[in-house]
Scaffold this motif. Sequence first.
Motif, PDB file in Angstrom:
ATOM      1  N   ALA A 137       0.840  -1.205   0.000  1.00  0.00           N
ATOM      2  CA  ALA A 137       0.000   0.000   0.000  1.00  0.00           C
ATOM      3  C   ALA A 137       0.871   1.250   0.000  1.00  0.00           C
ATOM      4  N   GLY A 138       2.074   1.135  -0.577  1.00  0.00           N
ATOM      5  CA  GLY A 138       2.973   2.281  -0.656  1.00  0.00           C
ATOM      6  C   GLY A 138       2.809   3.016  -1.980  1.00  0.00           C
ATOM      7  N   GLY A 139       3.817   3.832  -2.286  1.00  0.00           N
ATOM      8  CA  GLY A 139       3.755   4.654  -3.494  1.00  0.00           C
ATOM      9  C   GLY A 139       3.667   3.828  -4.773  1.00  0.00           C
ATOM     10  N   ALA A 140       4.368   2.694  -4.793  1.00  0.00           N
ATOM     11  CA  ALA A 140       4.383   1.872  -6.012  1.00  0.00           C
ATOM     12  C   ALA A 140       2.973   1.383  -6.328  1.00  0.00           C
ATOM     13  N   ASN A 160      -2.081  -5.367   2.894  1.00  0.00           N
ATOM     14  CA  ASN A 160      -0.831  -4.779   3.368  1.00  0.00           C
ATOM     15  C   ASN A 160      -0.535  -5.220   4.792  1.00  0.00           C
ATOM     16  N   ARG A 161       0.780  -5.276   5.082  1.00  0.00           N
ATOM     17  CA  ARG A 161       1.242  -5.623   6.440  1.00  0.00           C
ATOM     18  C   ARG A 161       0.624  -4.657   7.449  1.00  0.00           C
ATOM     19  N   THR A 162       0.708  -3.354   7.161  1.00  0.00           N
ATOM     20  CA  THR A 162       0.062  -2.349   8.004  1.00  0.00           C
ATOM     21  C   THR A 162      -1.324  -2.104   7.406  1.00  0.00           C
ATOM     22  N   LYS A 165      -2.880   1.324   6.290  1.00  0.00           N
ATOM     23  CA  LYS A 165      -2.442   1.953   5.035  1.00  0.00           C
ATOM     24  C   LYS A 165      -3.243   1.421   3.850  1.00  0.00           C
ATOM     25  N   THR A 199       4.837  -4.747  -2.942  1.00  0.00           N
ATOM     26  CA  THR A 199       5.559  -4.426  -1.702  1.00  0.00           C
ATOM     27  C   THR A 199       7.046  -4.279  -2.024  1.00  0.00           C
ATOM     28  N   ALA A 200       7.766  -3.719  -1.062  1.00  0.00           N
ATOM     29  CA  ALA A 200       9.213  -3.597  -1.234  1.00  0.00           C
ATOM     30  C   ALA A 200       9.911  -4.856  -0.721  1.00  0.00           C
ATOM     31  N   GLU A 206      12.654 -10.719   0.858  1.00  0.00           N
ATOM     32  CA  GLU A 206      11.634 -11.218   1.785  1.00  0.00           C
ATOM     33  C   GLU A 206      10.327 -11.487   1.057  1.00  0.00           C
TER      34      GLU A 206
HETATM   35  P1  ATR Z   1       7.140   2.139  -2.452  1.00  0.00           P
HETATM   36  O1  ATR Z   1       7.131   3.563  -2.863  1.00  0.00           O
HETATM   37  O2  ATR Z   1       8.188   1.292  -3.119  1.00  0.00           O
HETATM   38  O3  ATR Z   1       5.794   1.504  -2.519  1.00  0.00           O
HETATM   39  P2  ATR Z   1       6.828   2.444   0.373  1.00  0.00           P
HETATM   40  O4  ATR Z   1       5.879   3.558   0.194  1.00  0.00           O
HETATM   41  O5  ATR Z   1       7.870   2.557   1.466  1.00  0.00           O
HETATM   42  O6  ATR Z   1       7.658   2.150  -0.934  1.00  0.00           O
HETATM   43  O7  ATR Z   1       5.970   1.110   0.577  1.00  0.00           O
HETATM   44  C1  ATR Z   1       6.582  -0.122   0.774  1.00  0.00           C
HETATM   45  C2  ATR Z   1       5.494  -1.189   0.801  1.00  0.00           C
HETATM   46  O8  ATR Z   1       6.097  -2.476   0.926  1.00  0.00           O
HETATM   47  C3  ATR Z   1       4.547  -1.055   1.980  1.00  0.00           C
HETATM   48  O9  ATR Z   1       3.287  -1.536   1.597  1.00  0.00           O
HETATM   49  C4  ATR Z   1       5.200  -1.975   3.015  1.00  0.00           C
HETATM   50  O10 ATR Z   1       4.321  -2.436   4.008  1.00  0.00           O
HETATM   51  P3  ATR Z   1       4.021  -1.538   5.320  1.00  0.00           P
HETATM   52  O11 ATR Z   1       3.100  -0.436   4.849  1.00  0.00           O
HETATM   53  O12 ATR Z   1       3.374  -2.445   6.271  1.00  0.00           O
HETATM   54  O13 ATR Z   1       5.349  -1.009   5.766  1.00  0.00           O
HETATM   55  C5  ATR Z   1       5.624  -3.104   2.121  1.00  0.00           C
HETATM   56  N1  ATR Z   1       6.704  -3.945   2.657  1.00  0.00           N
HETATM   57  C6  ATR Z   1       8.015  -3.624   2.773  1.00  0.00           C
HETATM   58  N2  ATR Z   1       8.708  -4.680   3.258  1.00  0.00           N
HETATM   59  C7  ATR Z   1       7.819  -5.684   3.447  1.00  0.00           C
HETATM   60  C8  ATR Z   1       7.909  -7.036   3.940  1.00  0.00           C
HETATM   61  N3  ATR Z   1       9.073  -7.540   4.313  1.00  0.00           N
HETATM   62  N4  ATR Z   1       6.773  -7.770   3.984  1.00  0.00           N
HETATM   63  C9  ATR Z   1       5.586  -7.259   3.603  1.00  0.00           C
HETATM   64  N5  ATR Z   1       5.423  -5.993   3.151  1.00  0.00           N
HETATM   65  C10 ATR Z   1       6.533  -5.217   3.071  1.00  0.00           C
END
Ligand code: ATR
Length: 293
Positions: A137-140, A160-162, A165, A199-200, A206
């Motif tokens: 649920a991040g920028g991507a 999403n993990r969180t 969001k 997700t990242a 991971e």
């Molecule tokens: P981007 O712009 O690449 O989307 P971001 O805004 O930092 O970067 O978002 C990263 C996303 O990857 C988020 O959805 C993050 O989950 P959280 O919102 O819970 O942090 C997710 N993410 C990163 N590492 C993860 C992992 N190891 N397992 C599951 N989700 C992960």
Amino acid sequence: MSDPFDFGRPPALYAVMGNPVSHSKSPQIHLQFAAQFGLRIEYRRIQVDVGGFAQAVSSFRANGGQGLNITVPFKLEAFELCDRHSDRAAQARAVNTIAFRGQELYGDNTDGAGLRRDITQNLGCPLRGRRVLVLGAGGAVRGVLGPLLEEAPAALVIANRTVDKAVALARLFAARRQVTASGFDALAGHSFDVMINGTAASLEGELPPLPEGVFAAGALAYDMMYGDAPTVFMRWAEAHGASQVADGLGMLVEQAAESFQLWHGRRPATAAVMEWLLGHAADATEQPAPPGH
Ligand code: ATR
């Protein structure tokens, strides 16, 4: 503005800005697109310090630059910097392509269109009427939801993990009844035709904690990241019932084609460029790279 067909002048100047940017394949892609039309362009990678983005854009423009691709971590800043935006950039609130139009900075976002095209055209996987799960649920992810929804899937779940969001992101699309938010646990017992990992997690090697049985028969698993080897998500998907697995290389090339079209008004062919990139995997980054660029 320098004319890319005027062989008496220096080639028209483009670049990708990011941090890091050394992994970017955009120069090779754009040079190959340009060659399809006999256009003369120069395309650079410009590593920009955090805090120095606006200055870097201004210097590039002062040096005759005509267009920019923007990658991590500057897509939001690029959005703020632009004077005008395409509808899809406004929806994503992020810009990955800038065109200099007179004094104006025009911002577009081609990531979602690139992803949609790779899935529906290159991979031959329709989204219309299908159940789609988007992880992250991040920028991507925010950048691609609009174009995915234009394909009218039956359901689009953002997990999403969180969870908060995912809920906040789904709320932006509240007018679309098929969009819902979820945590990973709550996916148990549900299956999907298309799963897109935004997700990242793959960048760190991971895997999001996904339950068994999430893939419907014939499902596509798509990782928006790409690298020189299948990502951990792709390997997991293959072992857990996905029929088709892909990384984000096709999205990368298709988003570049959209940018090229914005700058040059012509649509390049992408298949040969994709094949070329696959044949040059040795030049690829060892670590998975983020979506687009
Ligand atoms: P981007 O712009 O690449 O989307 P971001 O805004 O930092 O970067 O978002 C990263 C996303 O990857 C988020 O959805 C993050 O989950 P959280 O919102 O819970 O942090 C997710 N993410 C990163 N590492 C993860 C992992 N190891 N397992 C599951 N989700 C992960």
